[in-house]
Design a protein around this motif. Sequence first.
Motif, PDB file in Angstrom:
ATOM      1  N   LEU A  25     -31.339  -9.132 -15.476  1.00 46.70           N
ATOM      2  CA  LEU A  25     -32.701  -8.644 -15.691  1.00 46.70           C
ATOM      3  C   LEU A  25     -33.714  -9.512 -14.969  1.00 46.70           C
ATOM      4  N   LEU A  26     -33.495 -10.794 -14.941  1.00 49.26           N
ATOM      5  CA  LEU A  26     -34.418 -11.709 -14.268  1.00 49.26           C
ATOM      6  C   LEU A  26     -34.351 -11.562 -12.750  1.00 49.26           C
ATOM      7  N   GLU A  27     -33.186 -11.195 -12.236  1.00 50.05           N
ATOM      8  CA  GLU A  27     -33.035 -11.021 -10.789  1.00 50.05           C
ATOM      9  C   GLU A  27     -33.731  -9.766 -10.284  1.00 50.05           C
ATOM     10  N   ASP A  28     -33.810  -8.749 -11.142  1.00 52.99           N
ATOM     11  CA  ASP A  28     -34.394  -7.470 -10.732  1.00 52.99           C
ATOM     12  C   ASP A  28     -35.910  -7.524 -10.907  1.00 52.99           C
ATOM     13  N   LYS A  29     -36.617  -7.698  -9.824  1.00 51.93           N
ATOM     14  CA  LYS A  29     -38.077  -7.825  -9.865  1.00 51.93           C
ATOM     15  C   LYS A  29     -38.792  -6.479  -9.891  1.00 51.93           C
TER      16      LYS A  29
END
Length: 230
Positions: A25-29
């Motif tokens: 989730l953090l990687e998907d901006k």
Amino acid sequence: MKAKKTRDICIIGLGRFGHKIAEQLLEDKTNNIRIALVDKDEKHLLPFKDEVNSIYILDAAEKKALEAINIADFDVVIIATSDNIEIAAALNEIGIKKIIARANSKRHANVLKQIGVNIIISPEEEAGQKTALLVANPSFILYSQMLVELQDGYVTGSVYIKNPELIGKQIKNLGLREKYNVSIVIVKRGTESFLPSGSFVLDNGDLITIVGTTENVTEAFSYCANEEQK
């Protein structure tokens, strides 16, 4: 497309599975989300303390502890630990409507369903990437169980046409490819199935099968079923 509203996601349990979901989730901006993490062990939360919106050290099986962090305000709660029946029961008692949890067996899955878990992730499906994709899209509760993974991030799924904007129109004039980047590959009408051309005219109640990415397919499903988010 309309701008996506911010979605608040809570992940309970930062073991291997929960850690992977949080990372994905953090990687998907591209997704407009706020993330909160919950775990009884502080050391599981520390790697994310500067990356997520909030972290909470507490026992998620305790209803009062969950109420203290306003758990009911979250759009989705993921129980990422397999020891989850008491946690699911506490969430259900509070009235949480959108819950994802892991199941170690069919029996475990049946218990989770009976106490209000919306989506069950089985061991063979528990990749954090898939769970993160489901959570990030507001239509995941309605449609995630209808999707079949293909390859390279693509899925296929079927939905009934109910949107009056699509009835009586040729496929080439629907705008689904331009708006959602999906393709209609099969149309079933009654007992008969078709491999449609662009000139095929859709009717109310047609069952269409479409191909695209998880996010695009679920958004197209909402539109075709006339259930777009307001």
